[in-house]
Design an enzyme around this catalytic site. Sequence first.
Site, mmCIF file in Angstrom:
data_model
loop_
_atom_site.group_PDB
_atom_site.id
_atom_site.type_symbol
_atom_site.label_atom_id
_atom_site.label_comp_id
_atom_site.label_asym_id
_atom_site.label_seq_id
_atom_site.Cartn_x
_atom_site.Cartn_y
_atom_site.Cartn_z
ATOM 1 N N SER A 1 4.792 2.667 7.698
ATOM 2 C CA SER A 1 4.224 1.649 6.971
ATOM 3 C C SER A 1 5.466 0.946 5.841
ATOM 4 O O SER A 1 6.163 1.780 5.248
ATOM 5 C CB SER A 1 3.234 1.950 6.018
ATOM 6 O OG SER A 1 2.082 2.145 6.651
ATOM 7 N N ASP B 1 0.377 -7.808 1.211
ATOM 8 C CA ASP B 1 0.697 -6.382 1.191
ATOM 9 C C ASP B 1 2.112 -6.272 1.387
ATOM 10 O O ASP B 1 2.614 -5.598 2.004
ATOM 11 C CB ASP B 1 0.008 -5.780 2.512
ATOM 12 C CG ASP B 1 0.024 -4.215 2.564
ATOM 13 O OD1 ASP B 1 0.100 -3.725 1.268
ATOM 14 O OD2 ASP B 1 0.050 -3.411 3.560
ATOM 15 N N HIS C 1 0.921 -1.105 -0.161
ATOM 16 C CA HIS C 1 -0.136 0.048 -0.136
ATOM 17 C C HIS C 1 0.842 1.371 -0.039
ATOM 18 O O HIS C 1 0.105 2.362 -0.331
ATOM 19 C CB HIS C 1 -0.973 -0.044 1.034
ATOM 20 C CG HIS C 1 -0.281 0.129 2.613
ATOM 21 N ND1 HIS C 1 -0.134 -0.764 3.391
ATOM 22 C CD2 HIS C 1 -0.092 1.399 3.168
ATOM 23 C CE1 HIS C 1 0.619 -0.278 4.534
ATOM 24 N NE2 HIS C 1 0.427 1.076 4.440
#
Length: 289
Positions: free
Chosen positions: A138, A61, A26
């Site tokens: 992230s 992911d 992402h």
Amino acid sequence: MTITTRDGIGSGVIYRSDGVIVTDAHVVEDQSKQPYGTVQVQLADGSQASASIIGVDDPSDVAVIKADRSDLPAAQFSATTPDVGELAVVIGTPLGLTETVTAGIVSGLHRNMPPSAERPQGAIDLLQTDAPISPGNSGGAVVDGKGQVIGLSEAYLPPSSGAVAIGFVTPAATVTNVADQLLKNGKASHAVLGVVPADLTPEIVQRFNLATTTGALVIQVSPDSPADKAGIRAGDIITAFDGQKIAGVTDLLAALRKAQPGQEVGITAQRGKDAKTFSAVLADTSGTG
């Protein structure tokens, strides 16, 4: 390391000395549409380089990018699952603050996150930590007391949800497995059943006078899919998959993620008042369900 895209900032970890970097899918999502675009990376020494997106795997992911650099210090990824209570150090660029380090412990193992608008496939088998994780972390490294990477920062529950220090980490074993597949094949292999599932709600149970209150309701079956060939129909409620009880969609996705393409699995489903059993040979694709 910091990864900069058109729409924001994330973090990454050097996977190989030839410039291969792993991060969350992402983080590079907007640049990951075919043909793949590029992102900018900033290394710990302050130098910057352009990086091409090699592959993206939405179910896990995990993404792999390659910077135009060589002789980089590759991180060492742990080959074992950490114990609850072990040190967890989060490294990344939260809110644009480069080279930020926060610390906590591994709070839990094998956590699952239900599907959402952002993650329609959910997220399964994650580590939980109380080390502070913020936007921008992230894809960054989470390391143990030996300096080995135990995973990548994945998500956190914001204080507005009532949570206190609850963050999630994609385990190193998942990262390395998917990264190696992306580097070799350009995609990662996942087992697929071929259904669109939904959780049972009290309203659905009452409206249709269902015989069970737990399970994954089959909303749609893909034509010629393993589910279709096995005889599963829309309206069936999957209650067991390969010997595992299924209480909802998250359980089904978690069980499916652990299965292998080509594997034959037994499935139990409620159809009206009757319990049905099916045998399905799972397909191989990176699609959902």
